[in-house]
Write a protein that holds these residues in place. Structure first.
Motif, PDB file in Angstrom:
ATOM      1  N   VAL A   1      37.333  27.268  41.862  1.00 22.62           N
ATOM      2  CA  VAL A   1      38.490  26.738  42.580  1.00 22.62           C
ATOM      3  C   VAL A   1      39.717  27.518  42.132  1.00 22.62           C
ATOM      4  O   VAL A   1      40.010  27.596  40.942  1.00 22.62           O
ATOM      5  N   VAL A   2      40.411  28.111  43.092  1.00 24.64           N
ATOM      6  CA  VAL A   2      41.631  28.868  42.811  1.00 24.64           C
ATOM      7  C   VAL A   2      42.804  28.040  43.307  1.00 24.64           C
ATOM      8  O   VAL A   2      42.840  27.649  44.480  1.00 24.64           O
ATOM      9  N   ILE A   3      43.753  27.772  42.434  1.00 25.87           N
ATOM     10  CA  ILE A   3      44.960  27.026  42.793  1.00 25.87           C
ATOM     11  C   ILE A   3      46.134  27.989  42.674  1.00 25.87           C
ATOM     12  O   ILE A   3      46.465  28.429  41.569  1.00 25.87           O
ATOM     13  N   ALA A   4      46.731  28.329  43.801  1.00 25.92           N
ATOM     14  CA  ALA A   4      47.853  29.268  43.805  1.00 25.92           C
ATOM     15  C   ALA A   4      49.124  28.537  43.377  1.00 25.92           C
ATOM     16  O   ALA A   4      49.422  27.447  43.861  1.00 25.92           O
ATOM     17  N   ARG A   5      49.860  29.141  42.483  1.00 20.60           N
ATOM     18  CA  ARG A   5      51.148  28.611  42.032  1.00 20.60           C
ATOM     19  C   ARG A   5      52.262  29.457  42.628  1.00 20.60           C
ATOM     20  O   ARG A   5      52.027  30.541  43.160  1.00 20.60           O
ATOM     21  N   VAL A   6      53.491  28.993  42.511  1.00 22.80           N
ATOM     22  CA  VAL A   6      54.649  29.635  43.141  1.00 22.80           C
ATOM     23  C   VAL A   6      54.755  31.134  42.824  1.00 22.80           C
ATOM     24  O   VAL A   6      54.966  31.934  43.740  1.00 22.80           O
ATOM     25  N   PRO A   7      54.592  31.576  41.576  1.00 25.38           N
ATOM     26  CA  PRO A   7      54.718  33.008  41.298  1.00 25.38           C
ATOM     27  C   PRO A   7      53.691  33.885  42.031  1.00 25.38           C
ATOM     28  O   PRO A   7      53.903  35.084  42.183  1.00 25.38           O
ATOM     29  N   ALA A   8      52.588  33.303  42.495  1.00 26.31           N
ATOM     30  CA  ALA A   8      51.571  34.083  43.205  1.00 26.31           C
ATOM     31  C   ALA A   8      52.125  34.684  44.497  1.00 26.31           C
ATOM     32  O   ALA A   8      51.639  35.705  44.969  1.00 26.31           O
ATOM     33  N   ALA A   9      53.160  34.079  45.041  1.00 29.94           N
ATOM     34  CA  ALA A   9      53.756  34.579  46.289  1.00 29.94           C
ATOM     35  C   ALA A   9      54.370  35.960  46.102  1.00 29.94           C
ATOM     36  O   ALA A   9      54.468  36.731  47.054  1.00 29.94           O
TER      37      ALA A   9
END
Length: 92
Positions: free
Chosen positions: A56-64
């Motif tokens: 499961v990959v959970i993207a956080r704000v810095p990933a943008a």
């Protein structure tokens, strides 16, 4: 950046991927780009990953702000160890 969690699969013979990116990450275009990059990494790395595991990959704000290559590198870094063939559960 990105967070991954891995657990034993549900009696499936292949590795599976789940991706979550909330609206905090960005608009739909940004979220979809992050998810597309994660799926591309998974497609290319699937043969090297341990079978019978769900990722499961959970993207956080810095990933943008990351490029596709940087997302792939981050996921590879997170996957080395317990998710890779030959890895041990304690290594990170």
């Amino acid at each position: 950046m990105l967070v991954t969690a891995a657990g034993p699969g549900a009696n499936v013979s292949a590795c599976r991927l789940g991706i979550s990116a909330s609206r905090k990450v960005g608009n739909a275009v940004v979220r979809n780009r992050v998810k597309r990059c994660a799926r591309e990494w998974f497609r290319k790395s699937r043969k090297d990953l341990v079978r019978d595991v769900d990722i499961v990959v959970i993207a956080r704000v810095p990933a943008a702000q990351l490029t596709g290559h940087e997302i792939g590198e981050a996921l590879t870094e997170l996957a080395v160890g317990p998710l890779r063939l030959g890895g041990t559960k304690g290594s990170q």
